[in-house]
Design a protein around this motif. Structure first.
Motif, PDB file in Angstrom:
ATOM      1  N   GLU A  43       4.685 -53.684  -8.805  1.00 59.35           N
ATOM      2  CA  GLU A  43       5.822 -53.777  -7.892  1.00 59.35           C
ATOM      3  C   GLU A  43       6.265 -55.228  -7.755  1.00 59.35           C
ATOM      4  N   ASN A  44       7.567 -55.445  -7.836  1.00 57.52           N
ATOM      5  CA  ASN A  44       8.138 -56.768  -7.630  1.00 57.52           C
ATOM      6  C   ASN A  44       8.519 -56.856  -6.155  1.00 57.52           C
ATOM      7  N   LYS A  45       7.671 -57.504  -5.353  1.00 58.33           N
ATOM      8  CA  LYS A  45       7.847 -57.505  -3.902  1.00 58.33           C
ATOM      9  C   LYS A  45       8.995 -58.380  -3.429  1.00 58.33           C
ATOM     10  N   SER A  46       9.473 -59.274  -4.267  1.00 61.19           N
ATOM     11  CA  SER A  46      10.536 -60.174  -3.837  1.00 61.19           C
ATOM     12  C   SER A  46      11.933 -59.586  -4.018  1.00 61.19           C
ATOM     13  N   SER A  47      12.042 -58.428  -4.648  1.00 64.15           N
ATOM     14  CA  SER A  47      13.374 -57.873  -4.901  1.00 64.15           C
ATOM     15  C   SER A  47      13.773 -56.880  -3.808  1.00 64.15           C
ATOM     16  N   ILE A  48      15.058 -56.837  -3.531  1.00 66.72           N
ATOM     17  CA  ILE A  48      15.608 -55.859  -2.597  1.00 66.72           C
ATOM     18  C   ILE A  48      16.783 -55.211  -3.298  1.00 66.72           C
ATOM     19  N   PRO A  49      16.825 -53.927  -3.520  1.00 74.55           N
ATOM     20  CA  PRO A  49      15.822 -52.927  -3.172  1.00 74.55           C
ATOM     21  C   PRO A  49      14.569 -53.079  -4.024  1.00 74.55           C
ATOM     22  N   ALA A  50      13.534 -52.313  -3.683  1.00 76.22           N
ATOM     23  CA  ALA A  50      12.253 -52.407  -4.379  1.00 76.22           C
ATOM     24  C   ALA A  50      12.438 -52.144  -5.873  1.00 76.22           C
ATOM     25  N   ALA A  51      11.689 -52.882  -6.676  1.00 70.08           N
ATOM     26  CA  ALA A  51      11.753 -52.722  -8.130  1.00 70.08           C
ATOM     27  C   ALA A  51      10.332 -52.743  -8.681  1.00 70.08           C
ATOM     28  N   TRP A  52      10.126 -52.040  -9.785  1.00 70.82           N
ATOM     29  CA  TRP A  52       8.828 -51.969 -10.424  1.00 70.82           C
ATOM     30  C   TRP A  52       8.968 -52.303 -11.903  1.00 70.82           C
ATOM     31  N   THR A  53       7.965 -52.987 -12.438  1.00 66.83           N
ATOM     32  CA  THR A  53       7.905 -53.276 -13.868  1.00 66.83           C
ATOM     33  C   THR A  53       6.874 -52.343 -14.473  1.00 66.83           C
ATOM     34  N   ILE A  54       7.280 -51.568 -15.462  1.00 60.27           N
ATOM     35  CA  ILE A  54       6.423 -50.566 -16.091  1.00 60.27           C
ATOM     36  C   ILE A  54       6.172 -50.969 -17.536  1.00 60.27           C
ATOM     37  N   THR A  55       4.904 -50.920 -17.939  1.00 61.84           N
ATOM     38  CA  THR A  55       4.518 -51.234 -19.312  1.00 61.84           C
ATOM     39  C   THR A  55       3.977 -49.970 -19.970  1.00 61.84           C
ATOM     40  N   ILE A  56       4.517 -49.648 -21.141  1.00 61.33           N
ATOM     41  CA  ILE A  56       4.108 -48.458 -21.891  1.00 61.33           C
ATOM     42  C   ILE A  56       3.621 -48.891 -23.265  1.00 61.33           C
ATOM     43  N   ILE A  57       2.492 -48.309 -23.691  1.00 66.13           N
ATOM     44  CA  ILE A  57       1.987 -48.533 -25.041  1.00 66.13           C
ATOM     45  C   ILE A  57       2.511 -47.385 -25.899  1.00 66.13           C
ATOM     46  N   PRO A  58       3.404 -47.670 -26.852  1.00 66.27           N
ATOM     47  CA  PRO A  58       4.005 -46.599 -27.654  1.00 66.27           C
ATOM     48  C   PRO A  58       2.958 -45.836 -28.463  1.00 66.27           C
ATOM     49  N   GLU A  59       3.246 -44.573 -28.660  1.00 64.57           N
ATOM     50  CA  GLU A  59       2.376 -43.691 -29.426  1.00 64.57           C
ATOM     51  C   GLU A  59       3.115 -43.251 -30.685  1.00 64.57           C
ATOM     52  N   GLU A  60       2.390 -43.188 -31.791  1.00 67.14           N
ATOM     53  CA  GLU A  60       2.996 -42.742 -33.042  1.00 67.14           C
ATOM     54  C   GLU A  60       3.415 -41.284 -32.913  1.00 67.14           C
ATOM     55  N   PRO A  61       4.595 -40.926 -33.392  1.00 63.98           N
ATOM     56  CA  PRO A  61       5.006 -39.525 -33.327  1.00 63.98           C
ATOM     57  C   PRO A  61       4.116 -38.658 -34.208  1.00 63.98           C
ATOM     58  N   LYS A  62       3.775 -37.482 -33.691  1.00 68.18           N
ATOM     59  CA  LYS A  62       2.921 -36.568 -34.444  1.00 68.18           C
ATOM     60  C   LYS A  62       3.758 -35.855 -35.504  1.00 68.18           C
ATOM     61  N   PRO A  63       3.180 -35.665 -36.706  1.00 75.20           N
ATOM     62  CA  PRO A  63       3.928 -34.938 -37.737  1.00 75.20           C
ATOM     63  C   PRO A  63       4.073 -33.468 -37.345  1.00 75.20           C
ATOM     64  N   ALA A  64       5.151 -32.879 -37.802  1.00 81.02           N
ATOM     65  CA  ALA A  64       5.398 -31.471 -37.502  1.00 81.02           C
ATOM     66  C   ALA A  64       4.352 -30.614 -38.210  1.00 81.02           C
ATOM     67  N   PRO A  65       3.858 -29.573 -37.539  1.00 79.01           N
ATOM     68  CA  PRO A  65       2.853 -28.725 -38.181  1.00 79.01           C
ATOM     69  C   PRO A  65       3.448 -27.990 -39.377  1.00 79.01           C
ATOM     70  N   ALA A  66       2.648 -27.829 -40.409  1.00 78.99           N
ATOM     71  CA  ALA A  66       3.102 -27.150 -41.625  1.00 78.99           C
ATOM     72  C   ALA A  66       3.219 -25.654 -41.364  1.00 78.99           C
ATOM     73  N   MET A  67       4.147 -25.046 -42.041  1.00 81.09           N
ATOM     74  CA  MET A  67       4.319 -23.603 -41.907  1.00 81.09           C
ATOM     75  C   MET A  67       3.160 -22.892 -42.593  1.00 81.09           C
ATOM     76  N   ARG A  68       2.819 -21.732 -42.091  1.00 83.23           N
ATOM     77  CA  ARG A  68       1.735 -20.961 -42.698  1.00 83.23           C
ATOM     78  C   ARG A  68       2.184 -20.434 -44.054  1.00 83.23           C
ATOM     79  N   PRO A  69       1.284 -20.411 -45.040  1.00 81.19           N
ATOM     80  CA  PRO A  69       1.660 -19.857 -46.352  1.00 81.19           C
ATOM     81  C   PRO A  69       1.925 -18.362 -46.232  1.00 81.19           C
ATOM     82  N   PRO A  70       2.750 -17.811 -47.133  1.00 81.87           N
ATOM     83  CA  PRO A  70       3.041 -16.376 -47.061  1.00 81.87           C
ATOM     84  C   PRO A  70       1.784 -15.548 -47.315  1.00 81.87           C
ATOM     85  N   SER A  71       1.768 -14.362 -46.761  1.00 81.27           N
ATOM     86  CA  SER A  71       0.616 -13.464 -46.909  1.00 81.27           C
ATOM     87  C   SER A  71       0.486 -13.002 -48.361  1.00 81.27           C
TER      88      SER A  71
END
Length: 81
Positions: A43-71
């Motif tokens: 929280e940045n206490k000196s700002s009006i209105p209240a403000a927050w600094t948020i830090t996010i660690i990016p995550e690698e996108p997951k690959p799409a699951p493969a389709m099931r082979p035909p029966s």
């Protein structure tokens, strides 16, 4: 790391819940979208209105699951033809 500032208390609450539960959160800005784990919320206490600094660690996108082979089983009608 992706750092941004917000003054929206609902958004900050959503990020705090994601951080507490160890879930990923998605932050959207005008230019980009970042999904990852919340590292810190300060929280940045000196700002009006209240403000927050948020830090996010990016995550690698997951690959799409493969389709099931035909029966390989033959259909019931192929046995009689």
């Amino acid at each position: 790391m992706f750092t941004f500032e917000t003054s929206d208390p609902k958004e900050v609450r959503r990020f705090r819940i994601a951080q507490f539960n160890g879930r990923t959160a998605t932050a959207r800005s005008a230019e980009s979208t970042v999904t990852g784990h919340v590292r810190s919320i300060v929280e940045n206490k000196s700002s009006i209105p209240a403000a927050w600094t948020i830090t996010i660690i990016p995550e690698e996108p997951k690959p799409a699951p493969a389709m099931r082979p035909p029966s390989r089983a033959r259909s019931f009608m192929e046995d009689f033809c």
